[in-house]
Design an enzyme around this catalytic site. Structure first.
Site, mmCIF file in Angstrom:
data_model
loop_
_atom_site.group_PDB
_atom_site.id
_atom_site.type_symbol
_atom_site.label_atom_id
_atom_site.label_comp_id
_atom_site.label_asym_id
_atom_site.label_seq_id
_atom_site.Cartn_x
_atom_site.Cartn_y
_atom_site.Cartn_z
ATOM 1 N N ASP A 1 0.861 -1.185 0.000
ATOM 2 C CA ASP A 1 0.000 0.000 0.000
ATOM 3 C C ASP A 1 0.896 1.234 0.000
ATOM 4 O O ASP A 1 1.494 1.567 1.023
ATOM 5 C CB ASP A 1 -0.907 0.013 1.230
ATOM 6 C CG ASP A 1 -1.987 -1.063 1.204
ATOM 7 O OD1 ASP A 1 -1.767 -2.112 0.564
ATOM 8 O OD2 ASP A 1 -3.028 -0.861 1.841
ATOM 9 N N LYS B 1 -10.159 0.170 -2.258
ATOM 10 C CA LYS B 1 -10.042 -0.077 -0.825
ATOM 11 C C LYS B 1 -10.512 1.138 -0.045
ATOM 12 O O LYS B 1 -9.991 2.234 -0.210
ATOM 13 C CB LYS B 1 -8.598 -0.421 -0.459
ATOM 14 C CG LYS B 1 -8.387 -0.684 1.039
ATOM 15 C CD LYS B 1 -6.971 -1.167 1.317
ATOM 16 C CE LYS B 1 -6.696 -1.275 2.813
ATOM 17 N NZ LYS B 1 -5.329 -1.766 3.103
ATOM 18 N N LYS C 1 -6.963 3.382 -3.177
ATOM 19 C CA LYS C 1 -7.326 3.355 -1.760
ATOM 20 C C LYS C 1 -7.574 4.777 -1.269
ATOM 21 O O LYS C 1 -6.877 5.712 -1.657
ATOM 22 C CB LYS C 1 -6.182 2.697 -0.971
ATOM 23 C CG LYS C 1 -6.333 2.679 0.541
ATOM 24 C CD LYS C 1 -5.154 1.960 1.175
ATOM 25 C CE LYS C 1 -5.145 2.112 2.682
ATOM 26 N NZ LYS C 1 -3.978 1.426 3.309
#
Length: 226
Positions: free
Chosen positions: A94, A186, A157
């Protein structure tokens, strides 16, 4: 939408990213993730090896954050951190995109930053791009989605949990509309209960980043411990 506890658990990246997180706390995180069969644990790269060892044989993956939480590290440093995290057992990365560069319109630099991380772990891990939506207007969010996909990322995300705002249903919906169906979304930041989790999934989230995973699957109110 009706989801049972097991189905909700399969969306969750069980997260602990606090600066004062201890090895003991990471082991507890892993134990909880294995017990509830969350999709992954999400930790700082320092703890990837610890988490990978603790989760061996459980089916729970390890995700590592990169350039976290500001996104202002050199791209080469992010790429190196990502590669080392994968070497130590991470299956997912991430990475925080360079927020300031995005906001001032340096789109080539943003795309390059993401691509360097993607290339560093290509074939070994998926990459999620954190855009820190609380700083951005809708046009910038849509642009971040486009740049992430062009750079080869696998997910977009919402946020780090450390920025000015967390995930919103509106942002998740906007992100879902601005990436291909093959790209995941996400929702991360402020997802602390079942109702919010389901709302995010209904809006198009395919993964949930939360430190309240246990509370969510137990149907109780969680407290953020990012």
């Amino acid at each position: 939408m009706t989801l049972n506890t097991k189905e909700i658990a399969s969306y969750i990246d069980h997260t602990l990213l606090k600066a004062d997180a201890s090895s003991e706390a990471i082991l507890t995180l892993c134990k909880e993730a294995a017990e509830h069969q969350f999709f992954s644990v999400c930790v700082n790269s320092q703890f990837v090896a610890t988490a990978a060892k603790a989760l061996e044989g459980t089916g729970v993956k390890v995700a590592a954050v990169v350039g976290f939480p500001l996104g202002a590290s050199l791209s080469e440093v992010k790429a190196f951190e990502a590669a080392k995290a994968v070497e130590n057992g991470a299956a997912e990365i991430d990475t925080v995109l360079p927020i300031g560069l995005l906001m001032e319109g340096q789109f080539d630099a943003v795309r390059s930053d993401i691509k360097q991380v993607v290339d560093a772990v290509k074939g070994k891990a998926i990459v999620k791009v954190i855009m820190e939506t609380g700083f951005l207007n809708d046009e910038q969010k849509a642009t971040a989605c486009r740049l992430s996909e062009e750079a080869g990322a696998h997910f977009v995300k919402t946020s780090t949990g450390f920025g000015p705002d967390g995930a919103t249903v509106e942002d998740v919906r906007l992100m879902r509309q601005n990436v291909s169906s093959t790209i995941g979304v996400k929702a991360s930041g402020g997802v602390r209960d079942v109702a919010t989790a389901i709302a995010m999934i209904e809006a198009g989230a395919t993964r949930l980043g939360t430190s309240s995973g246990v509370a969510i699957v137990n149907g109780t109110q969680g407290v953020s411990t990012y």
